[in-house]
Design a protein around this motif. Structure first.
Motif, mmCIF file in Angstrom:
data_model
loop_
_atom_site.group_PDB
_atom_site.id
_atom_site.type_symbol
_atom_site.label_atom_id
_atom_site.label_comp_id
_atom_site.label_asym_id
_atom_site.label_seq_id
_atom_site.Cartn_x
_atom_site.Cartn_y
_atom_site.Cartn_z
ATOM 1 N N LYS A 59 -2.191 -11.833 2.470
ATOM 2 C CA LYS A 59 -3.071 -10.699 2.718
ATOM 3 C C LYS A 59 -2.711 -9.930 3.984
ATOM 4 C CE LYS A 59 -7.102 -12.412 0.217
ATOM 5 N NZ LYS A 59 -8.558 -12.595 0.229
ATOM 6 N N PHE A 61 0.554 -9.785 5.431
ATOM 7 C CA PHE A 61 1.908 -9.241 5.475
ATOM 8 C C PHE A 61 1.960 -7.813 4.953
ATOM 9 C CE2 PHE A 61 6.322 -8.733 4.025
ATOM 10 C CZ PHE A 61 6.983 -9.107 5.186
ATOM 11 N N SER A 62 1.091 -7.495 3.983
ATOM 12 C CA SER A 62 1.098 -6.137 3.420
ATOM 13 C C SER A 62 0.621 -5.104 4.435
ATOM 14 C CB SER A 62 0.203 -6.083 2.179
ATOM 15 O OG SER A 62 -1.122 -6.452 2.496
ATOM 16 N N ALA A 63 -0.133 -5.544 5.453
ATOM 17 C CA ALA A 63 -0.630 -4.601 6.465
ATOM 18 C C ALA A 63 0.345 -4.432 7.627
ATOM 19 C CB ALA A 63 -1.977 -5.077 7.003
ATOM 20 N N ASN A 65 3.245 -2.991 9.302
ATOM 21 C CA ASN A 65 4.145 -1.839 9.182
ATOM 22 C C ASN A 65 4.242 -1.163 10.542
ATOM 23 O OD1 ASN A 65 1.808 -0.014 9.355
ATOM 24 N ND2 ASN A 65 1.417 -0.642 7.229
ATOM 25 N N ALA A 270 -7.808 -4.558 5.757
ATOM 26 C CA ALA A 270 -6.363 -4.801 5.757
ATOM 27 C C ALA A 270 -5.829 -4.931 7.184
ATOM 28 C CB ALA A 270 -5.644 -3.664 5.021
#
Length: 300
Positions: A59, A61-63, A65, A270
């Motif tokens: 959950k 890793f997708s945030a 950036n 997120a």
């Protein structure tokens, strides 16, 4: 004659074994049951830990950036955003707290190990240190709120720094004290025989011999205060905007994660997962670094 004694010798050799077999089998059974429960407990702990880490990675890793590291926190209902201001705020408070707690903790640890063997003050200091190590962090936050925030009339980064410094100091004190006790007495006696004063022996001989362990204690203290939320809720609070003014409320990762995780906005949730992943891996890196340093040099 030899053939007559052989059965008797064999019987005498097997008799004690036959007597001990029931006792041996019972102890072996108890040992195997104990080992089974130990492995089950270890497996359960590792399973829960792996579950938490896997959920956090999936959950969070997708945030992760570039925007999360370069943009400020978004407003309610806003799109996008990042965690730049709480990252900077946390780095400032943790960094200043480390600069405050490290010399105080090391000097106090040197006093306890070198001068406090029979001192009443040293006994009281060790007792207070043990209490602070086990005290809930929210109690320290309330203490700082009562003596500082309530008197000045506003939350501030300095109050948060003071609160987490009170958490870090006992860790450094206890680690330094324990590490200095590992220095062989022969090393001290050799230094004393050369005419070195006691303070110089403590600083240039004993402390230098266990510098890796002392650094380990400092890194462990940093790892502990990096994720503390409760004391910052009563001291530094939060700031939605970018600010480096330590005399005013300042954003920090633990409080932002706590706030965003309970929000109804998807981008806030997120970012909370991304911030939690960032803190987790930062603390993990510090723990690995501290254990690596600890293994590099062990006094003997």
């Amino acid at each position: 004659m030899s053939t007559q004694h052989t059965p008797t010798a064999a019987a005498s050799a097997t008799a004690p074994e036959a007597v001990m077999n029931p006792v041996y089998r019972r102890r072996l059974l108890q040992h195997r049951i104990g080992m089974l429960f130990s492995f089950l407990a270890m497996g359960l702990g590792l399973f829960v830990l792996a579950w938490i880490l896997l959920t956090l990675i999936v959950k969070g890793f997708s945030a992760i950036n570039l925007g999360m590291l370069t943009e400020n926190t978004p407003g309610p209902g806003g799109e996008g955003g990042g965690l730049l201001n709480p990252i900077i705020g946390s780095l400032m408070m943790v960094g200043i707290s480390t600069l405050i707690s490290t010399p105080i903790g090391i000097l106090a640890g040197i006093y306890l190990a070198e001068y406090g063997e029979e001192s009443k003050l040293a006994q009281v200091t060790r007792f207070v240190t043990d209490i602070m190590l086990s005290a809930p962090s929210i109690v320290i936050g309330l203490f700082v709120y009562a003596i500082y925030v309530a008197n000045v009339g506003h939350f501030s980064g300095w109050a948060g720094t003071f609160a987490i410094s009170l958490i870090a100091i006992p860790v450094v004190v206890r680690t330094t004290d324990n590490m200095l006790k590992l220095v062989p007495s022969g090393l001290r006696e050799a230094a004393f025989s050369l005419g070195a004063p006691r303070w110089k022996v403590a600083v240039t001989v004993r402390l230098r011999a266990v510098k890796a362990g002392v650094v380990t204690g400092v890194l462990l203290a940093v790892a502990r205060i990096s994720g503390e939320t409760a004391p910052l809720l009563f001291t530094a609070l939060n700031n939605q905007f970018f600010s480096t003014n330590m005399n005013r409320p300042i954003a920090n990762l633990p409080v932002v994660i706590n706030q965003f995780a309970m929000s109804p906005y998807d981008n806030w949730t997120a970012l909370a997962w991304g911030g939690a992943l960032l803190i987790t891996f930062s603390v993990l890196a510090l723990n690995i670094l501290s254990r690596t340093l600890f293994k590099q040099q062990i006094p003997g």
